[in-house]
Design a protein around this motif. Structure first.
Motif, PDB file in Angstrom:
ATOM      1  N   LEU A 136       0.870  -1.181   0.000  1.00 24.52           N
ATOM      2  CA  LEU A 136       0.000   0.000   0.000  1.00 24.52           C
ATOM      3  C   LEU A 136       0.906   1.230   0.000  1.00 24.52           C
ATOM      4  O   LEU A 136       1.734   1.391   0.889  1.00 24.52           O
ATOM      5  N   SER A 137       0.743   2.078  -0.996  1.00 27.60           N
ATOM      6  CA  SER A 137       1.599   3.262  -1.060  1.00 27.60           C
ATOM      7  C   SER A 137       0.749   4.525  -1.133  1.00 27.60           C
ATOM      8  O   SER A 137      -0.435   4.481  -1.472  1.00 27.60           O
ATOM      9  N   ARG A 138       1.350   5.640  -0.807  1.00 32.62           N
ATOM     10  CA  ARG A 138       0.712   6.940  -0.943  1.00 32.62           C
ATOM     11  C   ARG A 138       1.742   8.031  -0.655  1.00 32.62           C
ATOM     12  O   ARG A 138       2.844   7.754  -0.192  1.00 32.62           O
ATOM     13  N   VAL A 139       1.352   9.256  -0.936  1.00 33.80           N
ATOM     14  CA  VAL A 139       2.177  10.400  -0.581  1.00 33.80           C
ATOM     15  C   VAL A 139       1.600  10.997   0.698  1.00 33.80           C
ATOM     16  O   VAL A 139       0.387  11.171   0.809  1.00 33.80           O
ATOM     17  N   VAL A 140       2.482  11.277   1.642  1.00 34.14           N
ATOM     18  CA  VAL A 140       2.054  11.811   2.935  1.00 34.14           C
ATOM     19  C   VAL A 140       2.687  13.188   3.146  1.00 34.14           C
ATOM     20  O   VAL A 140       3.885  13.367   2.903  1.00 34.14           O
ATOM     21  N   ALA A 141       1.869  14.126   3.547  1.00 37.06           N
ATOM     22  CA  ALA A 141       2.385  15.461   3.881  1.00 37.06           C
ATOM     23  C   ALA A 141       2.994  15.423   5.274  1.00 37.06           C
ATOM     24  O   ALA A 141       2.353  14.964   6.222  1.00 37.06           O
ATOM     25  N   VAL A 142       4.221  15.860   5.409  1.00 36.05           N
ATOM     26  CA  VAL A 142       4.891  15.933   6.706  1.00 36.05           C
ATOM     27  C   VAL A 142       5.389  17.357   6.893  1.00 36.05           C
ATOM     28  O   VAL A 142       6.040  17.906   6.007  1.00 36.05           O
ATOM     29  N   GLU A 143       5.067  17.913   8.051  1.00 35.14           N
ATOM     30  CA  GLU A 143       5.418  19.307   8.319  1.00 35.14           C
ATOM     31  C   GLU A 143       6.924  19.546   8.180  1.00 35.14           C
ATOM     32  O   GLU A 143       7.743  18.781   8.699  1.00 35.14           O
ATOM     33  N   GLY A 144       7.283  20.593   7.457  1.00 35.66           N
ATOM     34  CA  GLY A 144       8.686  20.959   7.331  1.00 35.66           C
ATOM     35  C   GLY A 144       9.441  20.200   6.263  1.00 35.66           C
ATOM     36  O   GLY A 144      10.647  20.347   6.129  1.00 35.66           O
ATOM     37  N   GLU A 145       8.731  19.351   5.509  1.00 34.26           N
ATOM     38  CA  GLU A 145       9.363  18.561   4.453  1.00 34.26           C
ATOM     39  C   GLU A 145       8.516  18.619   3.195  1.00 34.26           C
ATOM     40  O   GLU A 145       7.328  18.920   3.260  1.00 34.26           O
ATOM     41  N   ALA A 146       9.143  18.330   2.067  1.00 37.35           N
ATOM     42  CA  ALA A 146       8.347  18.114   0.857  1.00 37.35           C
ATOM     43  C   ALA A 146       7.549  16.829   1.087  1.00 37.35           C
ATOM     44  O   ALA A 146       7.973  15.966   1.872  1.00 37.35           O
ATOM     45  N   PRO A 147       6.380  16.702   0.461  1.00 40.58           N
ATOM     46  CA  PRO A 147       5.601  15.474   0.652  1.00 40.58           C
ATOM     47  C   PRO A 147       6.442  14.222   0.389  1.00 40.58           C
ATOM     48  O   PRO A 147       7.290  14.214  -0.493  1.00 40.58           O
TER      49      PRO A 147
END
Length: 299
Positions: free
Chosen positions: A37-48
């Motif tokens: 299972l994959s996806r893009v996750v938004a993480v504060e202070g980083e590119a997704p």
DNA sequence: GCGTCCAGGTCTACC
DNA sequence: GGTAGACCTGGACGC
């Protein structure tokens, strides 16, 4: 780099990923051959960040595109634990169904965890996009939202759009590009309300309100009726609503009434012995045949 | 290819 | 509180 996240003893990665249709909706992507299972996750202070999640023994292995700092990896692990509901206890539910011959398969297979997005906002938007239309149209709507308003990772895959990104777009965008039809005003209004802090949908997770009151709060969102509200409540960890839709009614009819039409009251009576877990018992019953008894995929 | 019908959940107006 | 009609799209069907 990789993260390794330990899982509870009874956790089933497969049952969680295939718990409902979310794994098919972007930014989730599911590879049924490799069971990733994959996806893009938004993480504060980083590119997704792109993540690929797979089971590895009694743990979850998370392959991450590129390198991230300790603070970000901690936040990412927390986000994945949230999505897979690794911190939620199902002991009471399992104890309730373990002696029931029709439901004892649930603890045996580690079923019951419903996959959710990293944010309530994403779950709510997607849920509204499932109403009154085919799954193909839902996929199209969500796909356009992600591909046009999501923030890209370094490799170009995108996150689910933020409330702010959605709020910037006019209602016409949702009608003409997203294909949301009459739901366009609902999506625009929801994004505006969340972006302006008029409504705190993430706060629903820690709400002290009784479920009936929280349901009313959810239904304040235009486009969210009983079906949407009760499904969102399940994703918040409250399972006392049935969240009936046409598919569930049809499936119940085939499974328990020889194809005859059944009333909602009859469906409610069928599962009433499960009390606060009634909605989860129903959903597990409806999806039991999505995998075989040995955990093999049969869909 | 075109037109018609239908399914799907929620909203609003009305009783 | 309950009900009817409208909302919008895509698929199925008939011509």
């Amino acid at each position: 780099m990789n993260l390794v996240i330990p899982t509870p003893k009874e956790f089933s990665f497969k049952r969680t990923v295939l718990s409902h249709g979310w794994c098919e909706l972007p930014p989730f992507h599911f590879d049924p051959q490799k069971w990733v299972l994959s996806r893009v996750v938004a993480v504060e202070g980083e590119a997704p960040i792109e993540v690929a999640i797979a089971q590895k023994g009694a743990s979850i292995d998370v392959a991450i595109s590129g390198k991230i700092g300790k603070k970000q990896s901690t936040a990412l692990a927390q986000s994945i634990r949230y999505m897979l509901r690794l911190d939620e206890s199902f002991n009471d539910f399992y104890a309730l169904v373990s002696d029931d011959p029709d439901f004892s398969w649930i603890p045996a297979q580690g079923a019951g965890r419903l996959l959710r997005a990293p944010t309530v906002f994403e779950d709510l938007v997607k849920m509204i996009c499932t109403t009154n239309c085919s799954w193909a149209l839902t996929s199209k709507m969500v796909g356009v939202l992600v591909s046009t308003l999501g923030e890209p990772s370094k490799r170009g895959r995108r996150t689910f759009p933020t409330p702010q990104a959605m709020s910037k777009m006019p209602e016409r965008f949702y009608r003409d590009k997203v294909g949301a039809g009459y739901r366009s005003g609902y999506l625009k209004e929801l994004a505006d309300m969340v972006a302006s802090n008029e409504i705190d949908v993430e706060g629903w997770l820690k709400s002290d309100l009784p479920t009936s009151e929280l349901k009313k709060e959810i239904k304040r969102v235009k486009g969210a009726g009983d079906y949407v509200a009760e499904n969102i409540l399940k994703l918040l960890g409250r399972y006392d609503g049935l969240a009936l839709d046409s598919w569930v009614r049809g499936k119940f009819s085939k499974m328990h009434a020889k194809g005859r039409a059944v009333t909602d009251k009859k469906i409610a009576r069928h599962y009433s012995r499960f009390g606060p877990w009634v909605g989860l018992a129903l959903w597990c019953d409806m999806t039991r045949d999505w995998m075989g008894e040995a955990g093999t995929v049969e869909i």
